[in-house]
Design an enzyme around this catalytic site. Structure first.
Site, short mmCIF file in Angstrom:
data_model
loop_
_atom_site.label_atom_id
_atom_site.label_comp_id
_atom_site.label_asym_id
_atom_site.label_seq_id
_atom_site.Cartn_x
_atom_site.Cartn_y
_atom_site.Cartn_z
N ARG A 152 -7.03 20.70 -12.54
CA ARG A 152 -5.74 20.69 -12.22
C ARG A 152 -4.80 20.09 -13.13
O ARG A 152 -5.45 19.17 -13.78
CB ARG A 152 -5.56 20.37 -10.81
CG ARG A 152 -6.20 21.10 -9.83
CD ARG A 152 -6.20 20.52 -8.43
NE ARG A 152 -6.67 19.12 -8.23
CZ ARG A 152 -6.77 18.65 -7.08
NH1 ARG A 152 -6.36 19.17 -5.97
NH2 ARG A 152 -7.55 17.25 -7.13
N LYS A 173 -6.94 5.46 -12.22
CA LYS A 173 -6.16 6.60 -13.01
C LYS A 173 -5.14 5.76 -13.71
O LYS A 173 -4.25 6.68 -14.68
CB LYS A 173 -5.65 7.66 -11.95
CG LYS A 173 -6.46 8.29 -11.34
CD LYS A 173 -6.04 9.35 -10.22
CE LYS A 173 -7.14 10.08 -9.62
NZ LYS A 173 -8.13 9.27 -8.99
N ALA A 194 0.76 -1.18 -0.08
CA ALA A 194 0.20 -0.02 0.09
C ALA A 194 0.71 1.30 -0.03
O ALA A 194 0.32 2.37 -0.14
CB ALA A 194 -0.93 0.13 1.20
N GLY A 196 -12.72 9.95 2.28
CA GLY A 196 -11.98 9.85 3.70
C GLY A 196 -10.52 9.76 3.83
O GLY A 196 -9.88 9.80 4.64
N VAL A 203 -11.00 14.35 -1.56
CA VAL A 203 -11.63 15.59 -1.60
C VAL A 203 -12.65 15.66 -0.14
O VAL A 203 -12.75 16.74 0.03
CB VAL A 203 -12.72 15.39 -2.98
CG1 VAL A 203 -13.67 14.55 -2.74
CG2 VAL A 203 -13.14 16.90 -3.03
N ASN A 232 -11.76 6.43 -6.36
CA ASN A 232 -11.31 7.52 -5.16
C ASN A 232 -11.88 6.79 -3.72
O ASN A 232 -12.98 6.46 -3.56
CB ASN A 232 -12.20 8.69 -5.44
CG ASN A 232 -11.43 9.56 -6.36
OD1 ASN A 232 -10.99 8.92 -7.83
ND2 ASN A 232 -11.02 10.92 -6.36
N LYS A 260 1.25 4.00 -11.91
CA LYS A 260 0.49 2.87 -11.54
C LYS A 260 0.45 1.90 -12.73
O LYS A 260 0.38 0.93 -12.40
CB LYS A 260 -0.94 3.37 -11.19
CG LYS A 260 -0.60 4.09 -9.61
CD LYS A 260 -0.13 3.05 -8.63
CE LYS A 260 -0.47 3.68 -7.15
NZ LYS A 260 0.07 2.51 -6.24
#
Length: 369
Positions: free
Chosen positions: A352, A222, A176, A262, A267, A259, A234
């Site tokens: 972004r 992603k 991880a 938390g 976000v 995503n 990745k």
């Protein structure tokens, strides 16, 4: 205490009685029903809170008398993925399990989940000493009889990791440790490659040479048609472990996340901080969409993949339909008792570097499970 009406009477009761908070106390509630109740509260509007889930009470995390704010994950457009405890008990029980990035959002939850299934020992690999101290202290308090070893190390340091493999002989490795922040990695591409690709290659090769039973890589949605350094790193890492799977007896499995609600840098915590500060809440683009999952779900996916994988696969969670980030911002503002664009401003800051408006989970022809 007299019953005052049904949920349909809530708007009237809130007005007549001057209610500030509505507490939802239904023990077994489906996501669809929870959303219906929350929509009623939001239409008033009134702040909604709920009792903890049964699993939280049984694990001793909270007591039945402790109310909590409704979490955003309560609004997932699907049911939370459940884990087959029987399969995982057989897979993890009495095994030496190593978790890298053990102090991070995903790594720490992985450690909590793994500890429940009785490994012979749990090896916490982390290079941030503060994070390592925190997760080790938490785990030893919860599982005092389980051998839990804090190992301060950088997974890219081959000699250090070689010594740890030789000394502790892990049978399962959950990797991880990674850099994951997309715009940050656009500014530091060398660090992204060094940590996400090269360090993973070092660790994965050592796992194969040591005869580890299963090596599982945490990847990202992603990595599909990557437009960012982080996503590209990745994808390269997925290819690395798939190649190593052909060379070693170790089962190498990759898990592709959306995503994670938390998690550090995600976000949701940013939105909460902005709301607490009175706004504005910043959203990059009104059409930005993402797949969302909870931290426990992400951890469950890792363990399920490790138990099921034959080697060489990429596992993807069925996360339902993608969600507009703007809609999440609106819901969180409403759940905090405010009106979006009135009480709390929402401003659009622009996409972004490295970001896409939407994410994909797989490419045609991939070996996806």
């Amino acid at each position: 205490v007299k019953g005052l009406g049904t949920t349909a009477d809530l708007p009237r009761l809130v007005r007549e009685l001057g209610i500030d908070h509505v507490i939802i106390t239904i023990g077994e509630i489906q996501r669809k029903e929870m959303r219906r109740l929350l929509e009623i509260c939001q239409s008033v509007p009134v702040r909604a809170r709920t009792i903890p889930g049964l699993y939280e009470i049984l694990q001793g995390d909270v007591s039945i008398s402790r109310f909590r704010d409704v979490r955003l994950e309560d609004l997932l457009e699907r049911e939370v993925v459940e884990v087959d405890d029987g399969d995982l008990s057989g897979f993890l029980g009495r095994k030496a399990v190593m978790v890298t990035g053990a102090g991070g959002s995903i790594g720490s939850e992985l450690c909590r989940q793994i500890a429940r299934f009785g490994p012979s020992r749990l090896l916490l690999v982390e290079r941030a000493e503060g994070a390592l101290f925190t997760i080790h202290r938490e785990l030893t308090g919860s599982w005092p009889d389980l051998p839990i070893l804090p190992l301060l190390a950088d997974v890219g340091d081959r000699s250090r990791m070689l010594a740890l493999f030789a000394q502790h002989k892990p049978e399962i490795v959950a990797h991880a440790a990674a850099h994951k922040h997309v715009p940050m990695m656009e500014s530091h591409p060398c660090e992204a490659i060094k940590n996400n690709v090269l360090a993973t290659r070092v660790l994965a090769e050592l796992a194969g040479e040591a005869g580890v039973e299963c090596f599982i890589l945490i990847s990202s949605d992603k990595a599909v048609r990557p437009t960012s350094v982080m996503g590209a790193s990745k994808r390269v890492t997925e290819l690395v472990v798939q190649e190593l799977d052909r060379r070693h007896s170790t089962r190498y499995v990759a898990v592709r996340f959306g995503n994670v609600m938390g998690s550090a840098g995600s976000v949701i915590p940013v939105f909460r901080e902005q709301i607490e500060a009175g706004g504005p809440v910043t959203v990059t683009h009104p059409d930005m969409t993402r797949y969302f999952m909870t931290i426990p779900e992400a951890s469950v996916l890792v363990l399920e993949a490790a138990a099921m994988g034959q080697g060489g696969e990429i596992f993807v969670l069925d996360m339902g339909e993608p969600v507009k980030v703007l809609d999440l911002a609106k819901r969180l503002i409403e759940l905090s008792g405010y009106k979006p664009f009135e009480d709390i401003a929402i401003v659009f800051t622009g996409v972004r570097p490295g970001e896409k408006l939407f994410e994909e989970l797989s490419l045609q022809g991939e070996d996806i499970a």
